[in-house]
Design a protein around this motif. Structure first.
Motif, PDB file in Angstrom:
ATOM      1  N   UNK B 187       3.906  -9.183   9.891  1.00  0.00           N
ATOM      2  CA  UNK B 187       3.620  -8.630   8.546  1.00  0.00           C
ATOM      3  C   UNK B 187       3.246  -7.285   8.258  1.00  0.00           C
ATOM      4  N   UNK B 188       2.316  -7.002   9.166  1.00  0.00           N
ATOM      5  CA  UNK B 188       1.619  -5.741   9.011  1.00  0.00           C
ATOM      6  C   UNK B 188       1.762  -4.646  10.093  1.00  0.00           C
ATOM      7  N   UNK B 189       2.908  -4.972  10.817  1.00  0.00           N
ATOM      8  CA  UNK B 189       3.266  -4.040  11.909  1.00  0.00           C
ATOM      9  C   UNK B 189       3.872  -2.864  11.460  1.00  0.00           C
ATOM     10  N   UNK B 190       3.343  -1.604  11.607  1.00  0.00           N
ATOM     11  CA  UNK B 190       3.906  -0.291  11.099  1.00  0.00           C
ATOM     12  C   UNK B 190       4.837   0.099  12.264  1.00  0.00           C
ATOM     13  N   UNK B 191       6.323   0.435  12.126  1.00  0.00           N
ATOM     14  CA  UNK B 191       6.994   0.864  13.132  1.00  0.00           C
ATOM     15  C   UNK B 191       6.668   2.016  13.743  1.00  0.00           C
ATOM     16  N   UNK B 192       6.930   2.446  14.887  1.00  0.00           N
ATOM     17  CA  UNK B 192       6.703   3.623  15.501  1.00  0.00           C
ATOM     18  C   UNK B 192       7.637   4.720  14.908  1.00  0.00           C
ATOM     19  N   UNK B 193       7.179   5.460  13.843  1.00  0.00           N
ATOM     20  CA  UNK B 193       8.155   6.629  13.550  1.00  0.00           C
ATOM     21  C   UNK B 193       7.623   7.850  13.539  1.00  0.00           C
ATOM     22  N   UNK B 194       8.207   8.922  14.103  1.00  0.00           N
ATOM     23  CA  UNK B 194       7.797  10.268  13.911  1.00  0.00           C
ATOM     24  C   UNK B 194       8.243  10.809  12.814  1.00  0.00           C
ATOM     25  N   UNK B 195       7.684  10.850  11.917  1.00  0.00           N
ATOM     26  CA  UNK B 195       7.979  11.592  10.335  1.00  0.00           C
ATOM     27  C   UNK B 195       7.472  12.745  10.573  1.00  0.00           C
ATOM     28  N   UNK B 196       8.507  13.910  10.735  1.00  0.00           N
ATOM     29  CA  UNK B 196       7.846  15.165  10.656  1.00  0.00           C
ATOM     30  C   UNK B 196       8.608  16.017   9.311  1.00  0.00           C
ATOM     31  N   UNK B 197       7.624  16.643   8.813  1.00  0.00           N
ATOM     32  CA  UNK B 197       8.521  17.460   7.584  1.00  0.00           C
ATOM     33  C   UNK B 197       7.158  17.538   6.528  1.00  0.00           C
ATOM     34  N   UNK B 198       7.842  18.316   5.644  1.00  0.00           N
ATOM     35  CA  UNK B 198       6.907  18.497   4.498  1.00  0.00           C
ATOM     36  C   UNK B 198       7.599  18.249   3.025  1.00  0.00           C
ATOM     37  N   UNK B 199       6.670  17.947   2.178  1.00  0.00           N
ATOM     38  CA  UNK B 199       7.125  17.884   0.975  1.00  0.00           C
ATOM     39  C   UNK B 199       8.089  18.867   0.437  1.00  0.00           C
ATOM     40  N   UNK B 200       9.242  18.538  -0.411  1.00  0.00           N
ATOM     41  CA  UNK B 200       9.869  19.718  -1.080  1.00  0.00           C
ATOM     42  C   UNK B 200       9.666  19.715  -2.379  1.00  0.00           C
ATOM     43  N   UNK B 201       9.437  21.070  -3.146  1.00  0.00           N
ATOM     44  CA  UNK B 201       9.337  21.083  -4.227  1.00  0.00           C
ATOM     45  C   UNK B 201      10.772  21.209  -4.999  1.00  0.00           C
TER      46      UNK B 201
END
Lengths: 223, 534
Positions: B187-201
């Motif tokens: 239930x609390x297992x976070x998947x291994x993601x490599x989220x690379x990026x920045x927020x866009x305005x």
């Protein structure tokens, strides 16, 4: 019985003094109407709590309310047609993003039926051929028979593709009524189209059988 | 489901999702579990709209479905979950206090959308944070991911049950609805993601200048065809964990009010240590030894071991029994009596309501009956030292409002009234239920009044919004002071007054809703805890 003192005279079955009234006859009047809707209160309510947290939560609440109205989950009721269509209404519409749910998580009957014109008879065919074990109730069977009787001869060849799509996406029960309506609408359109020109549809399709069938067509002149 | 609850649910659904969803939702709450066609037939709405409404409700965890025999899928509404919508501001504010703006926005997005994948949440939150930052700065996805992981570790967000990956070994037709499964450890297992990026305005001013009609814009943004790495793994806010936090907050502030700051800090430490070891509905926490507590006190606190022991003894001897001593090993084993604490809080709420409604003498009688459990009329007058007539009047007033109840004890088998004892008693559970019901009614009234006020002044509100929009656009394109002044005068002074009054009233009504909801939380927690123990 022993408790019956004085026939015909009212006697309380309990000790009246216990309730708070002396033995005299000064009982309060009977109230003959419901209590008032907004009774006067002797004590005014305590003022609300104020503070940074409360202010922040208040602002959050009001913002959330506004945001929810703009989300795709807020389903607008379709307004009744107004007498005059205002020009400005076109530009004041708020464009909401379309939300597509994850169909894998939902029951299959939730998927919307395709409302394109050609879908009607195709789904009928899919229902009739592919799903013989479907749960039917007598009303549906009768309807199906009616539809089959009403249906015309030819199926257009370019509608074959849509048949495959239709059979994949439609489920058994949930779409009976929709498909009937769509089919009826669709057939009405077909008939309309037929009326618009004088050519009979089978004239073009049955190229090979042209000679053989021409005797059956009533419009051809008979010699 | 009582009528008051149904009315409140109806108002909430209508405000948040519109009339159609409200009709379907209320129908399901009233009639229980129903299949799709029956819903469409009974409510008289088209099948298409019923489907859309159910999709929305299922997405927000307000309706669940179950496959019954013969392949019929039935839908059931969760009335208590609908009532939680009142508490959304409190959840979001709590997330803000614990995890600052990032956490606040994550929880807000999850609550607004029901369920979302982690990548979608991170992207949206990063974009929103970037909007608020100064020009040139952007929010990195990594930071948002970190906060998300922390929220998952402390169980504030949890995974939704998911569709199990079947190998399709059975040759029959696929089931009409998927059965969703989840087990505790996932239930609390976070998947291994490599989220690379920045927020866009979102550079809205540029796009507007090119003259594109607004319709074209959504198509651009919805156009990304990148595959989502954590497809199918949805997250939702874990409301139970928030409730646990609120309950802890309530206990700590009660101790602080009754004793002092240091004791409340000790209790807070004890609760923090038990967060992980104790299930949320246990009647008391696991025993903690005094040595452990001493080691886990927050760093800033430098009280000696002896002082801590004195405080703990004081807390354990307190008649409210928040803290109990369960043994002597390790310097003394102490537990927190969660159930008793909730009971005390609920009782305090009842007493406070009696005091504010009927006066302090009534409150005295109420507390007396609470303490002595069963009292006769005469005894009440004697103990409370209130003249007989007034005492009777007050007792009957409270009796008629169901705060106090009568217990009959017959002396003879024929229950003759003159030979029966009538004892006054307070049944806390039923009084709490009665008060909870009144709270639901109050909030429904508050919402109705707010909607009425807003509707009355709709024309004025729209006018003021238009004027504001005009002023904003004029300011953006650079206008003179005199022109702005002229536009502002479009709203006359009495209208301005009216708007002020409206704003003040609406704020007051909204704030009242939030504060009544706190009472609702207390009473519901107490009732739930009591029911679990029976």
């Amino acid at each position: 019985m022993a408790g019956n003192k004085g026939r015909g005279r009212a006697a309380y079955t309990f000790n009246i003094e216990a309730v708070g009234f002396s033995r005299g006859e000064k009982l309060p009047d009977v109230v003959l109407k419901p209590p008032p809707l907004f009774p006067d209160t002797d004590y005014k309510p305590v003022p609300l709590r104020t503070g940074e947290g409360e202010d922040y939560m208040l602002a959050l609440k009001q913002e959330l309310r506004e945001t929810m109205k703009r989300m795709p989950y807020f389903m607008e009721t379709p307004e009744e047609k107004q007498d005059i269509e205002r020009y400005s209404k076109r530009y004041m519409k708020v464009y909401k993003e379309e939300w597509i749910p994850d169909w894998r998580r939902l029951p299959r009957e939730m998927m919307p039926t395709k409302k394109c014109k050609k879908a009607g008879p195709k789904s009928k065919k899919a229902k009739v051929t592919g799903q013989g074990t479907s749960l039917t109730n007598p009303a549906d069977v009768l309807k199906k028979i009616e539809e089959l009787e009403k249906r015309g001869d030819g199926e257009k060849s370019d509608e074959e593709n849509e048949e495959k799509e239709g059979s994949k996406e439609k489920s058994k029960e949930g779409d009976d009524d929709e498909e009937d309506d769509a089919a009826e609408q669709e057939e009405y359109d077909e008939e309309e189209q037929e009326e618009e020109n004088d050519y009979i549809n089978s004239y073009f399709e049955d190229g090979d059988d042209f000679g053989a069938d021409s005797d059956d067509n009533m419009d051809e002149a008979t010699y | 489901m009582t009528q008051a609850e149904i009315k409140l649910c109806s108002l909430l659904l209508q405000e948040h999702f519109g009339e159609i969803v409200e009709k379907i939702g209320v129908h399901l709450i009233r009639t229980g579990s129903q299949p799709l066609r029956v819903i469409a037939h009974d409510t008289g709405t088209s099948l298409d709209q019923v489907k859309k409404a159910l999709c929305v409700l299922i997405q927000h965890n307000l309706v669940i479905y179950q496959v019954h025999k013969r392949g019929v899928v039935e839908y059931e509404a969760q009335c208590s979950r609908v009532l939680r919508m009142l508490r959304y501001p409190r959840y979001i504010y709590t997330a803000k206090t614990l995890y600052s703006d990032t956490g606040e926005l994550i929880v807000e997005e999850l609550l607004l959308n029901g369920k979302m994948t982690m990548s979608a949440v991170v992207k949206k939150v990063a974009d929103r944070l970037t909007e608020t930052m100064e020009d040139g700065k952007t929010m990195d996805y990594a930071e948002v991911s970190n906060t998300f992981v922390r929220l998952a570790d402390t169980h504030f967000v949890q995974r939704c049950p998911f569709v199990p990956a079947t190998e399709n070994s059975d040759p029959g037709p696929p089931p009409p609805a998927p059965t969703l499964v989840i087990n505790e450890k996932d239930m609390y297992l976070v998947p291994k993601l490599s989220l690379i990026g920045k927020g866009k305005r979102r550079r809205s001013s540029d796009e507007d200048a090119t003259g594109e009609p607004k319709a074209k814009r959504p198509k651009h943004t919805a156009d990304n065809k990148e595959p989502i790495p954590d497809d199918g793994i949805y997250w939702q806010a874990n409301l139970d964990r928030f409730h646990q936090h609120f309950r802890d907050q309530g206990i700590v502030s009660a101790v602080a009010n009754r004793m002092d700051q240091t004791s409340s800090e000790i209790v807070r430490t004890m609760l923090r240590m038990s967060e992980i070891t104790t299930p949320s509905n246990a009647p008391f926490t696991q025993p903690l030894s005094s040595n452990e507590i001493f080691r886990s006190l927050p760093v800033g606190y430098n009280i000696s071991k002896q002082v801590l022991d004195q405080y703990l003894t004081l807390l354990a001897d307190d008649p409210l029994e928040f803290v109990g001593k369960s043994g002597d090993s390790g310097g003394g084993m102490y537990v927190i009596n969660l159930h008793k604490a909730l009971g005390s809080l609920a009782t305090a709420t009842l007493e406070s309501v009696v005091q504010e409604r009927f006066g302090s003498r009534c409150a005295r009688i109420f507390r007396l009956v609470l303490q002595k459990k069963h009292l006769e009329q005469k005894q009440v007058e004697d103990f409370a030292m209130i003249p007989a007539k007034e005492a009777k009047d007050m007792l009957y007033k409270m009796l008629s409002e169901n705060f106090i109840s009568l217990q009959e004890i017959p002396k003879t088998p024929d229950h003759a009234p003159s030979r029966t004892f009538y004892l006054y008693t307070v049944n806390i559970l039923s009084a709490a239920r009665m008060l909870l019901h009144r709270c639901y009614k109050s909030i429904a009234n508050l919402i109705e009044r707010r909607q009425f006020e807003t509707k009355e002044n709709k024309r004025l509100l729209e006018k003021s919004q238009r004027v504001e929009a005009i002023i904003a656009s004029m300011q953006a394109t650079g206008a003179e002071e005199a022109q702005l002044q002229e536009i502002e005068e479009m709203i006359t002074a009495p209208e301005r007054q009216q708007l002020e009054t409206l704003k003040r009233n609406v704020n007051k009504l909204d704030a009242s809703e939030i504060q009544v909801d706190e009472t609702i939380f207390l009473l519901e927690s107490y009732i739930e805890s009591t029911m679990k123990r029976q």
